[in-house]
Scaffold this motif. Structure first.
Motif, PDB file in Angstrom:
ATOM      1  N   THR A 255       0.852  -1.195   0.000  1.00 11.50           N
ATOM      2  CA  THR A 255       0.000   0.000   0.000  1.00 11.50           C
ATOM      3  C   THR A 255       0.886   1.243   0.000  1.00 11.50           C
ATOM      4  N   VAL A 256       1.877   1.291   0.881  1.00  9.54           N
ATOM      5  CA  VAL A 256       2.774   2.451   0.917  1.00  9.54           C
ATOM      6  C   VAL A 256       4.054   2.158   0.129  1.00  9.54           C
ATOM      7  N   SER A 257       4.556   0.920   0.275  1.00  8.32           N
ATOM      8  CA  SER A 257       5.713   0.537  -0.542  1.00  8.32           C
ATOM      9  C   SER A 257       5.587  -0.940  -0.878  1.00  8.32           C
ATOM     10  N   ASP A 258       6.188  -1.350  -1.989  1.00  5.02           N
ATOM     11  CA  ASP A 258       6.162  -2.782  -2.319  1.00  5.02           C
ATOM     12  C   ASP A 258       7.487  -3.428  -1.945  1.00  5.02           C
ATOM     13  N   GLY A 259       8.245  -2.736  -1.121  1.00  4.05           N
ATOM     14  CA  GLY A 259       9.532  -3.272  -0.678  1.00  4.05           C
ATOM     15  C   GLY A 259      10.690  -2.710  -1.474  1.00  4.05           C
ATOM     16  N   SER A 260      10.415  -2.266  -2.690  1.00  2.00           N
ATOM     17  CA  SER A 260      11.499  -1.673  -3.478  1.00  2.00           C
ATOM     18  C   SER A 260      11.146  -0.260  -3.930  1.00  2.00           C
ATOM     19  N   ALA A 261       9.879  -0.029  -4.219  1.00  2.00           N
ATOM     20  CA  ALA A 261       9.481   1.309  -4.690  1.00  2.00           C
ATOM     21  C   ALA A 261       8.375   1.866  -3.802  1.00  2.00           C
ATOM     22  N   TRP A 262       8.342   3.183  -3.706  1.00  2.00           N
ATOM     23  CA  TRP A 262       7.248   3.828  -2.976  1.00  2.00           C
ATOM     24  C   TRP A 262       5.994   3.813  -3.829  1.00  2.00           C
ATOM     25  N   LEU A 263       4.885   3.445  -3.210  1.00  2.00           N
ATOM     26  CA  LEU A 263       3.599   3.452  -3.906  1.00  2.00           C
ATOM     27  C   LEU A 263       2.745   4.618  -3.424  1.00  2.00           C
ATOM     28  N   ARG A 264       3.096   5.124  -2.239  1.00  2.00           N
ATOM     29  CA  ARG A 264       2.487   6.347  -1.701  1.00  2.00           C
ATOM     30  C   ARG A 264       3.620   7.154  -1.102  1.00  2.00           C
ATOM     31  N   HIS A 265       3.414   8.457  -0.919  1.00  2.80           N
ATOM     32  CA  HIS A 265       4.515   9.254  -0.369  1.00  2.80           C
ATOM     33  C   HIS A 265       4.922   8.705   0.993  1.00  2.80           C
ATOM     34  N   PRO A 266       6.230   8.440   1.186  1.00  2.88           N
ATOM     35  CA  PRO A 266       6.662   7.852   2.457  1.00  2.88           C
ATOM     36  C   PRO A 266       6.485   8.802   3.641  1.00  2.88           C
ATOM     37  N   THR A 267       6.194   8.221   4.800  1.00  6.44           N
ATOM     38  CA  THR A 267       6.255   8.921   6.080  1.00  6.44           C
ATOM     39  C   THR A 267       6.971   7.996   7.051  1.00  6.44           C
ATOM     40  N   ASP A 268       7.427   8.536   8.160  1.00  2.00           N
ATOM     41  CA  ASP A 268       8.164   7.759   9.147  1.00  2.00           C
ATOM     42  C   ASP A 268       9.388   7.062   8.553  1.00  2.00           C
ATOM     43  N   ILE A 269      10.093   7.768   7.674  1.00  6.02           N
ATOM     44  CA  ILE A 269      11.411   7.308   7.234  1.00  6.02           C
ATOM     45  C   ILE A 269      12.382   8.485   7.339  1.00  6.02           C
ATOM     46  N   VAL A 270      13.644   8.160   7.611  1.00  6.21           N
ATOM     47  CA  VAL A 270      14.683   9.194   7.723  1.00  6.21           C
ATOM     48  C   VAL A 270      14.979   9.762   6.339  1.00  6.21           C
ATOM     49  N   LEU A 271      15.256  11.047   6.286  1.00 12.24           N
ATOM     50  CA  LEU A 271      15.658  11.647   5.014  1.00 12.24           C
ATOM     51  C   LEU A 271      16.938  10.952   4.554  1.00 12.24           C
ATOM     52  N   PRO A 272      16.912  10.355   3.366  1.00 14.64           N
ATOM     53  CA  PRO A 272      18.141   9.691   2.902  1.00 14.64           C
ATOM     54  C   PRO A 272      19.150  10.727   2.378  1.00 14.64           C
ATOM     55  N   ALA A 273      20.232  10.231   1.777  1.00 10.22           N
ATOM     56  CA  ALA A 273      21.242  11.157   1.229  1.00 10.22           C
ATOM     57  C   ALA A 273      20.694  11.782  -0.050  1.00 10.22           C
ATOM     58  N   GLY A 274      21.554  12.248  -0.878  1.00 10.86           N
ATOM     59  CA  GLY A 274      21.120  12.850  -2.133  1.00 10.86           C
ATOM     60  C   GLY A 274      20.549  14.230  -1.909  1.00 10.86           C
ATOM     61  N   GLU A 275      19.485  14.558  -2.668  1.00 13.32           N
ATOM     62  CA  GLU A 275      18.949  15.924  -2.596  1.00 13.32           C
ATOM     63  C   GLU A 275      18.465  16.297  -1.193  1.00 13.32           C
ATOM     64  N   TYR A 276      18.080  15.268  -0.400  1.00 13.33           N
ATOM     65  CA  TYR A 276      17.549  15.536   0.941  1.00 13.33           C
ATOM     66  C   TYR A 276      18.616  16.055   1.895  1.00 13.33           C
ATOM     67  N   ALA A 277      19.893  15.816   1.554  1.00 10.68           N
ATOM     68  CA  ALA A 277      20.986  16.293   2.404  1.00 10.68           C
ATOM     69  C   ALA A 277      21.009  17.818   2.475  1.00 10.68           C
ATOM     70  N   SER A 278      20.317  18.471   1.548  1.00 10.39           N
ATOM     71  CA  SER A 278      20.293  19.934   1.575  1.00 10.39           C
ATOM     72  C   SER A 278      19.082  20.483   2.325  1.00 10.39           C
ATOM     73  N   TYR A 279      18.282  19.582   2.942  1.00 10.00           N
ATOM     74  CA  TYR A 279      17.170  20.041   3.793  1.00 10.00           C
ATOM     75  C   TYR A 279      17.762  20.921   4.883  1.00 10.00           C
ATOM     76  N   ALA A 280      17.232  22.096   5.073  1.00  4.76           N
ATOM     77  CA  ALA A 280      17.786  23.031   6.052  1.00  4.76           C
ATOM     78  C   ALA A 280      16.716  24.016   6.475  1.00  4.76           C
ATOM     79  N   SER A 281      17.060  24.851   7.421  1.00  4.06           N
ATOM     80  CA  SER A 281      16.121  25.862   7.901  1.00  4.06           C
ATOM     81  C   SER A 281      15.789  26.848   6.785  1.00  4.06           C
ATOM     82  N   ILE A 282      14.767  27.666   7.005  1.00  5.32           N
ATOM     83  CA  ILE A 282      14.433  28.701   6.038  1.00  5.32           C
ATOM     84  C   ILE A 282      15.604  29.687   5.967  1.00  5.32           C
ATOM     85  N   PRO A 283      15.728  30.422   4.856  1.00  4.41           N
ATOM     86  CA  PRO A 283      16.919  31.228   4.615  1.00  4.41           C
ATOM     87  C   PRO A 283      17.324  32.190   5.738  1.00  4.41           C
TER      88      PRO A 283
END
Ligand code: HEC
Ligand code: HEC
Ligand code: HEC
Ligand code: HEC
Ligand code: HEC
Length: 361
Positions: A255-283
């Motif tokens: 329903t949320v994931s099939d084990g390899s791909a997200w089927l719905r937007h994930p919640t309760d997971i840690v921000l992984p690397a990649g583009e999420y590494a730039s998550y930061a406070s407002i400017p």
């Protein structure tokens, strides 16, 4: 609603001085209770009799404008207003490239836009029917009969009670399910829970995020799970609260994931690397916690503390406001204005781009 304002102003003035003790009211009983549903001069109380002999009831008492100017501040000791008498200034969000100033809404947003005597747009908030705030709208999208037994199909939403979000959902009725919580004396776990959400953990900002900032925000409990098939979080995360009525959006194999791909937007997971590494406070703030698209943490921390990227977790309320917002689907920002290559509000890390930092061109 209008009629209960007079009584409310009195309550507000008198409770303002109280100490910063959280979720425990203080002051004269008569500020908040009426023994015979009268105004003290023998006249029937405007708005009628309410549960627990309260003046105004859940909706009347929690209606007003959150601002220092009129003395109705949502600062510690005041009443947190979640419904307004006039359209409140919504935020925090960016609009036209600048951060909206003098925000009047709290962490959960406001019911103003969904309220039938106010904005009257059923899509902008939870259609809570207590005290006639809204009319019944529809069943909860993503609801599973299997694990949402208390909240039944086609039932109107209430603030608390079996069909509500606050209080003990095994107890019917707004007041009975939350009994004693305001006095910090409920016989259940309700008063110890985050914002009277039974069993949910978290650290509460003393002003309910009236002045949200990186050093003044709620700290939401979230689970750092690696995939979304199981609900193994003990039911104490903020997203599991939403999952109690919107189960398919939170967990479940295929329903949320099939084990390899997200089927719905994930919640309760840690921000992984990649583009999420730039998550930061407002400017205009420094640190790692974006008050516009907040993350949860596995171990809620002091609201003044910062979070680190390594423990930042996506929650339902990274994107939604629990009560309501000016936008469809009670979203924190105007989804219709988010388009790849053109940041909304003229700011790079607004809305979805707070996490999807490489999608704004
Ligand atoms: C007589 C006024 C009054 C009524 C009626 C009332 N409240 Fe409150 N409520 C308050 C005040 C004052 C506070 C702030 C308590 C504090 O933290 O100091 C509050 C706080 C809350 C909070 C936030 C708790 C927290 O942890 O910060 C929730 C949730 C809440 N009320 C829900 C309800 C619900 C649901 C009802 C109806 C069953 C209700 N209230 C009825 C005055 C009222
Ligand atoms: C600032 C507002 C406020 C003040 C002051 C206040 N109460 Fe309450 N009280 C509430 C609210 C709101 C509820 C209903 C929701 C709940 O139970 O949490 C309530 C519920 C109650 C209940 C029913 C729940 C239970 O524990 O059985 C009793 C009894 C009660 N109050 C007694 C008192 C007495 C006695 C005083 C004065 C010493 C007092 N209250 C002062 C707001 C207040
Ligand atoms: C007690 C059950 C319950 C809980 C808990 C709950 N919801 Fe809902 N939700 C509903 C119902 C019923 C509806 C459909 C009626 C409505 O729109 O108000 C709904 C509708 C929605 C909608 C669509 C609104 C619309 O009109 O299209 C969103 C978005 C939403 N909920 C998000 C959340 C989030 C986020 C949480 C957790 C903070 C949450 N819900 C918790 C019952 C619940
Ligand atoms: C990444 C942002 C994001 C997260 C996280 C998120 N949502 Fe949503 N949600 C949206 C958006 C955007 C929409 C409306 C557009 C759409 O459905 O694509 C929406 C729509 C909804 C709706 C209405 C669905 C409909 O078709 O009417 C509900 C209910 C809802 N969300 C509940 C939840 C719950 C419960 C969670 C957590 C388990 C959650 N959302 C997490 C962004 C999010
Ligand atoms: C709080 C951070 C956060 C916010 C805000 C957010 N997302 Fe996400 N999003 C994520 C994370 C984390 C993933 C999963 C990445 C992974 O597993 O590799 C994800 C996954 C996705 C995916 C699937 C990509 C994939 O890996 O399969 C889409 C599409 C998406 N998000 C769209 C959106 C949209 C549209 C919005 C705004 C409504 C939004 N997101 C807001 C964090 C966020």
């Amino acid at each position: 609603m209008k009629t209960s304002r007079l009584g409310l102003l009195l309550i507000v003035t008198l409770v303002l001085w109280s100490s910063s003790a959280l979720a425990s009211v203080s002051g004269s009983c008569a500020n908040c209770h009426t023994m015979h549903a009268t105004d003290g001069a023998g006249n029937t109380l405007a708005g009628g009799a309410k549960g627990s002999l309260t003046i105004g009831g859940c909706v009347g008492c929690h209606t007003g404008n959150n601002e220092d100017a009129d003395g109705a501040s949502a600062g510690a000791g005041g009443v947190p207003y979640v419904m307004d008498t006039a359209e409140p200034t919504y935020g925090p969000e960016y609009s036209g490239g600048t951060l909206v100033a003098n925000v009047q809404t709290l962490a959960g947003g406001s019911f103003w836009w969904v309220g039938k005597s106010a904005g009257n747009d059923a899509t902008t908030g939870h259609n809570v029917t207590t005290d006639g705030l809204c009319d019944f709208d529809m069943d909860a999208p993503g609801r599973r009969d299997g694990d949402q037994t208390a909240f039944s199909s086609g039932a109107p939403l209430t603030c608390a009670g079996t069909m509500g979000c606050h209080g003990d959902r095994s107890v019917a009725g707004d007041y009975a399910s939350i009994s004693g919580a305001h006095h910090g004396s409920s016989s259940t776990t309700v008063d110890d829970s985050f914002r009277f959400l039974d069993g949910i953990a978290g650290t509460e900002a003393p002003d309910w995020e009236y002045a949200a900032a990186i050093d003044n925000h709620n700290s939401y409990k979230a689970q750092a799970r690696s995939e979304a098939s199981t609900m193994s979080d003990g039911g104490d995360t903020i997203s599991s609260l939403c999952g109690q009525c919107h189960g398919d959006f939170h967990s479940g194999t295929d329903t949320v994931s099939d084990g390899s791909a997200w089927l719905r937007h994930p919640t309760d997971i840690v921000l992984p690397a990649g583009e999420y590494a730039s998550y930061a406070s407002i400017p205009d703030e420094s640190g790692i916690y974006n008050i516009i698209a907040p993350v949860g943490v596995a171990t809620p921390i002091a609201s003044t503390a910062d979070v680190t990227l390594a423990n930042s977790v996506v929650t339902c309320i990274s994107c939604h406001r629990a009560h309501g917002s000016p936008y469809a689907d009670l979203l924190r920002w105007d989804y219709a204005n988010i388009s790849a290559g053109s940041p909304i509000g003229g700011v790079d890390n607004n809305g979805c781009f707070a996490c999807h930092t490489s999608k704004d061109g």
